[in-house]
Design a protein around this motif. Structure first.
Motif, short mmCIF file in Angstrom:
data_model
loop_
_atom_site.label_atom_id
_atom_site.label_comp_id
_atom_site.label_asym_id
_atom_site.label_seq_id
_atom_site.Cartn_x
_atom_site.Cartn_y
_atom_site.Cartn_z
N TYR A 48 0.65 -1.21 0.04
CA TYR A 48 -0.20 0.06 0.12
C TYR A 48 1.08 1.01 -0.04
O TYR A 48 0.62 2.49 -1.10
N GLN A 49 1.68 1.44 0.67
CA GLN A 49 2.68 2.48 0.87
C GLN A 49 3.28 2.83 -0.68
O GLN A 49 3.43 3.69 -1.10
N ILE A 50 3.97 1.18 -1.48
CA ILE A 50 4.68 1.91 -2.37
C ILE A 50 3.31 2.41 -3.73
O ILE A 50 4.14 3.55 -4.48
N SER A 65 6.10 16.57 -17.98
CA SER A 65 6.93 15.90 -17.55
C SER A 65 7.47 16.54 -16.40
O SER A 65 7.72 16.01 -15.09
N TYR A 66 7.13 17.91 -16.32
CA TYR A 66 8.20 18.87 -15.69
C TYR A 66 7.21 18.64 -14.47
O TYR A 66 7.95 19.35 -13.88
N ASP A 67 6.36 18.41 -14.43
CA ASP A 67 5.10 18.66 -13.56
C ASP A 67 5.42 17.23 -11.74
O ASP A 67 5.06 17.66 -11.22
N VAL A 68 5.37 16.44 -12.56
CA VAL A 68 6.30 15.41 -11.94
C VAL A 68 6.93 15.86 -10.73
O VAL A 68 8.29 15.85 -11.27
N ARG A 69 6.87 14.93 -9.84
CA ARG A 69 8.22 14.49 -8.58
C ARG A 69 7.52 13.47 -8.17
O ARG A 69 7.25 13.53 -6.73
N PRO A 70 8.78 12.63 -8.49
CA PRO A 70 8.52 11.35 -8.26
C PRO A 70 8.95 10.67 -6.75
O PRO A 70 10.17 11.68 -6.11
N SER A 71 7.81 9.99 -6.15
CA SER A 71 8.04 9.64 -5.26
C SER A 71 8.72 8.31 -4.89
O SER A 71 7.37 7.50 -5.87
N VAL A 72 9.83 7.73 -4.71
CA VAL A 72 10.50 6.46 -4.37
C VAL A 72 10.94 6.02 -3.27
O VAL A 72 10.90 6.74 -2.24
N CYS A 73 10.27 4.86 -2.50
CA CYS A 73 10.04 4.05 -1.44
C CYS A 73 11.68 3.31 -1.21
O CYS A 73 11.91 2.42 -2.75
N PHE A 74 12.13 3.43 -0.46
CA PHE A 74 13.69 3.15 -0.48
C PHE A 74 13.50 1.77 1.29
O PHE A 74 13.33 2.33 1.91
N ALA A 75 13.89 1.19 0.73
CA ALA A 75 14.21 0.19 2.55
C ALA A 75 15.64 -0.04 2.23
O ALA A 75 16.29 -0.84 1.48
N PHE A 273 10.91 6.03 3.24
CA PHE A 273 11.36 4.97 4.27
C PHE A 273 10.40 4.04 4.10
O PHE A 273 8.98 3.88 4.38
N LEU A 274 10.81 2.95 3.46
CA LEU A 274 9.91 1.16 3.47
C LEU A 274 9.18 1.25 4.92
O LEU A 274 10.23 0.21 5.09
N ARG A 275 8.51 0.71 4.70
CA ARG A 275 8.10 0.22 6.68
C ARG A 275 8.26 -1.62 5.97
O ARG A 275 7.19 -1.89 5.66
N LEU A 276 9.06 -1.94 6.82
CA LEU A 276 9.26 -3.42 6.26
C LEU A 276 9.95 -4.50 8.00
O LEU A 276 10.75 -4.65 8.08
N ASP A 277 9.18 -4.20 8.85
CA ASP A 277 9.22 -4.65 10.00
C ASP A 277 9.80 -6.31 9.99
O ASP A 277 9.06 -7.08 8.84
#
Length: 922
Positions: A48-50, A65-75, A273-277
């Protein structure tokens, strides 16, 4: 060692089986491997977070595309957290959560409209209109003259087209546009008839390596505006992610989380930051129950043929030992199955299975904890370990300032924790989350057939969890995410041989795992009893008699020593006045009327014992120490303070037991008065005196009350700032150095405090508590406890200072001399040399030296003019050399040995020259 019933032959047979199994689990004996198919555990919250991050990347309009600000999940989690499984099986996770996602996705880039229909079409697009590409940087192509960006696009193209029949033709068509990411992506979608790209990039921690520096667009030296490779990586990545439509998830352990946060901001990428408990205890159970063999049976059917579902205590054992980290749970079950089947150890009891589990060591390739750590690094490691046990929460972006251990620059706490091999778990809104958001488990082969049934069964639970996730997203929208550290005990088992000589680490090893329950708001999450017991354990192990510790002055045990080899730290059940039976079914609680049963089961051996719950109807800490009756009797009569006159001859079977119940009242807003002390006496001395038959069993009970604030009705009894002591005969004057130990007198009633036979009340003065803790530590703890804001560094600072001080006085004993010297078992002639002063800040050296070993500590302080702490640090590097090898040591060698300070190196080399000159003259 626990008692074992049965015949001698039976005991020997069981011991032999256990030893054989233990040796096989350590790979000393080859054991046939039984193939296990691991289940796929749902990571609903991470999926769901991704998807939520992807939604937030694109504006609703159809602008450029210049209006896009990519949001990336990182683990960035440690090894074995499930990062790669999530990326490689993301489509399967979407399918597993299809019904929930259809309900809760209310908008999706590229899908017109909103509401339920948009959610259904979004899930359909994720399942049937999305390319799933995994890029593992371990297998990334080497530099062949092109930059990283075209090489990455080429790698993605090959992976995306790998299953198509006319791959070469389609690949050529796509790659001709790779200089323009927009045209390249359109052509890729065109030949595959897809609309979305899910890009999973694994092992980005490998970026700071020579392999990637060879790419011109990743070399920081060729790009002076970008300070490191991560800045350059995210700049390349952002040119791809602004295209429509790319879902991106990156993973990989690294030593520099700060670069992932700040350097991504230098591009157009936002990192989340990805939640991966780690797994919860319940999910660990589901994970184990889903493990199957190649023949179709389950792992539990092999281990427990009579109980194929598995006993609950077994899942708890595995969870406690592994911390719920998936890779270690899988490893433990694999080793147990191989070993138990090979040696035919089926249906083991709880005690025997615990021994079996705790012999399993992790694979060395999965241990990130550094080896051969120096004192300052050990102190930091120990501080983080204790913080994890105490479940201190901290912001994921919180920094800590360094020094010789972590460098002069500030670093994120997670960076430092990663270096030592810690895992971490997310908290919700600054408060620990008890809902892990992990659902049912499914085997990879059977999940398609079972999905509808499982979804139907769990519909209500999953809806509640998805609602909780939406609430959590709202709560965290403007807040910093909070995490807590986790260090699995199995990893501790892999390194314990090297570090258990160090008393603070030994204490934490005994204590782990301690699952801290929720506390009252007044304590601010600061488990003072755990910290107090740490100081007590280390100080008891280094002193020759308990009277050297000011908190025990004028008590029955003033001239008794707690032998380190018998001193164990153990977590025990708590007392609860509401319990009707003697104890609860899971043995976590005991009734105050069950002290006899409790004593026989948990207090039969010497040690320091910590209840597993706060606010129990018993002491906060229990200490048991015993001595031969003849030795304690003679000591009582002669009242001599020398350890040589307190014989510790263990050949005598009859021993006198001293049971000390410690009540810590150090965090109340008001002072402790006589009424509060009477409550503590009623919780310990009264039930113990009535239930344990003290005189008959030669047990002497002591109630020790410790507080940082007393009312006038108590403070008036502290004569000369010494402890206030009451026993059966009389109230012992605090100025008296020889309290009465003769219990032949009738009870007295002092200030309403009625003390029974063989009992004593000791109220510790504030001044003696300061001496025991050390003034600086005392002040830091007071500051932390009085802080209105729950700040990690405010709490961890006194821990760090405390542990650093304890290491300064004790760490070297385990390396410079036999373990006996470090553990407080010095011979009589070395007692004075090794004794630690009654205050923490002793200035005498605690590094004993073998008779045939060169005294480097004395040399460093005498000839090199180094302080105690400086000499201790340098001693670790020099201890491997003998006196005759001194001439080969120069400044360059000292630097290689880890002495980074050039001034210290110069002092040492000059001191060696001076020492050699004086020796030649003599």
């Amino acid at each position: 060692m626990d008692d074992v019933s049965g015949t001698t032959e039976g005991r020997l047979g069981r011991r032999q089986e256990s030893e054989e199994a233990a040796s096989s689990s350590r790979a000393d004996v080859p054991v046939p491997r039984i193939s296990l198919v691991r289940p796929l555990v749902n990571r609903r919250a991470a999926v769901y977070q991704i998807i939520s991050n992807f939604n937030s990347s694109y504006t609703p309009s159809n602008s450029s595309s210049y209006d896009v600000r990519p949001s990336v999940c990182f683990a960035p989690q440690m090894y074995g957290s499930g990062k790669t499984i999530l990326g490689k099986h993301f489509r399967e996770f979407v399918l597993l959560n299809r019904q929930d996602l259809e309900k809760y996705i209310i908008g999706f880039p590229g899908i017109a409209g909103s509401g339920v229909s948009a959610g259904e079409r979004a899930v359909e697009a994720l399942l049937n209109e999305t390319l799933y590409v995994n890029v593992d940087l371990r297998d990334f192509p080497r530099f062949d003259g092109e930059g990283f960006k075209p090489t990455l696009l080429k790698k993605i193209s090959k992976e995306a087209l790998s299953t198509l029949p006319n791959k070469p033709e389609l690949l050529a068509k796509v790659l001709k546009n790779r200089k323009d990411p927009e045209k390249w992506l359109k052509s890729l979608f065109e030949v595959t008839n897809k609309r979305y790209l899910f890009l999973f990039i694994d092992e980005i921690g490998l970026l700071p390596s020579r392999k990637f520096y060879q790419f011109p667009d990743l070399d920081p030296q060729r790009n002076p505006r970008k300070p490191n490779v991560y800045c350059l990586f995210f700049r390349v990545l952002s040119s791809l992610l602004i295209q429509r439509f790319v879902i991106c998830y990156v993973a990989g352990r690294s030593d520099a989380i700060v670069t992932k946060q700040e350097d991504a901001m230098s591009s157009r990428v936002d990192l989340d930051f990805l939640r991966l408990d780690p797994f919860s205890e319940e999910t660990t159970k589901l994970f184990i129950q889903g493990m199957k063999t190649s023949t179709g049976g389950t792992a539990l059917q092999l281990l427990f043929p009579k109980h194929p579902e598995g006993p609950d205590w077994f899942f708890k054992q595995v969870y406690n030992y592994t911390g719920g980290v998936p890779i270690y749970v899988r490893h433990v079950i694999q080793v147990l199955v191989d070993t138990c089947v090979h040696h035919k150890l089926y249906n083991l009891s709880e005690r025997r299975m615990r021994r079996q589990v705790e012999t399993i060591a992790p694979k060395s390739v999965n241990i990130a904890t550094p080896r051969n750590m120096e004192p300052k690094a050990l102190s930091m490691f120990c501080t983080l370990l204790l913080s994890s046990i105490l479940e201190y929460r901290f912001a994921i972006t919180e920094t800590i300032y360094g020094g010789s251990v972590i460098g002069d620059d500030s670093k994120y706490i997670l960076d430092v924790a990663n270096n030592f091999g810690f895992y971490y778990e997310y908290c919700t809104g600054g408060i620990l989350s008890y809902e892990k958001m992990e659902g049912e488990e499914m085997d990879e082969e059977d999940k398609m057939n079972e999905m509808d049934e499982d979804d139907e069964m769990n519909e209500m639970d999953e809806e509640d969890e998805m609602n909780e996730m939406n609430k959590e997203n709202i709560m965290n929208a403007g807040n910093v995410q909070m995490v807590k550290l986790i260090f699995p005990k199995i990893v501790f088992e892999g390194i314990k041989k090297e570090y258990l000589d160090y008393l603070p680490l030994r204490y934490i090893y005994y204590l782990s795992p301690l699952h801290v329950p929720r506390e009252s708001p007044s304590s601010l999450g600061f488990r003072f009893e755990v910290i107090f017991a740490l100081i007590l354990y280390v100080r008891c192990s280094l002193c020759t008699r308990l009277g050297e510790l000011d908190i025990f002055r004028q008590s029955f045990v003033e001239n008794i020593s707690l032998e380190a080899k018998k001193c164990r730290v153990k977590v025990i059940p708590s007392f609860n006045v509401l319990l009707n039976t003697t104890h609860s079914a899971n043995e976590e609680l005991y009734s105050p009327s069950a002290w006899k049963e409790f004593y026989d089961k948990y207090l039969s051996k010497d040690g320091i014992f910590l209840p597993n719950r706060n606010n129990s109807a018993g002491p906060d800490i229990i200490v048991r120490v015993s001595v031969p009756i003849d030795a304690s009797s003679s000591t009582s009569k002669k009242r001599q303070s020398s350890l040589t006159q307190v014989s510790m001859d263990t050949s005598s079977k009859k021993r006198r037991v001293y049971l000390i119940g410690i009540a810590l009242k150090c965090y109340g807003k008001s002072g402790v008065g006589v009424a509060k002390i009477k409550e503590e006496v009623d919780k310990f001395l009264v039930p113990v005196s009535s239930q344990l038959e003290l005189e008959k069993n030669d047990i002497w009970a002591i109630q020790l009350v410790v507080s940082t604030s007393y009312n006038n009705d108590v403070s008036s009894h502290f004569v000369h700032k010494q402890n206030w002591v009451i026993d059966t005969r009389k109230k012992v004057s605090s100025s008296s150095s020889t309290p009465s130990h003769d219990m032949n007198y009738s009870n007295s009633d002092q200030e309403g405090l009625r003390i029974g036979r063989n009992c004593q009340l000791v109220v510790c003065s504030i001044e003696n508590l300061e001496k025991f803790l050390g003034k600086e530590i005392y002040d830091h703890i007071e500051k932390a406890r009085s802080s209105e804001r729950e700040n990690f560094l405010t709490k961890v600072t006194p821990l760090s200072r405390l542990i650093g001080t304890l290491f300064e006085h004790g760490w070297a004993r385990g390396r410079s001399a036999k373990p006996e010297a470090y553990l407080g078992k010095s011979t009589e002639k070395n007692i004075d040399a090794n004794r630690v002063d009654s205050t923490v800040k002793s200035s005498s050296s605690v590094v004993p030296v073998r008779q045939d070993e060169f005294d480097w500590m004395e040399f460093l302080k005498t000839y090199c003019d180094l302080t105690e702490s400086e000499a201790t640090e340098c001693w670790y590097a020099l201890k491997r050399f003998s006196e005759s090898e001194m001439e080969v040591v120069d400044t360059s060698m000292l630097k290689e040995l880890g002495i980074d300070d050039p001034l210290k190196r110069a002092k040492i080399v000059t001191g060696m020259a001076s020492y050699a000159g004086k020796k030649r003259q003599s």
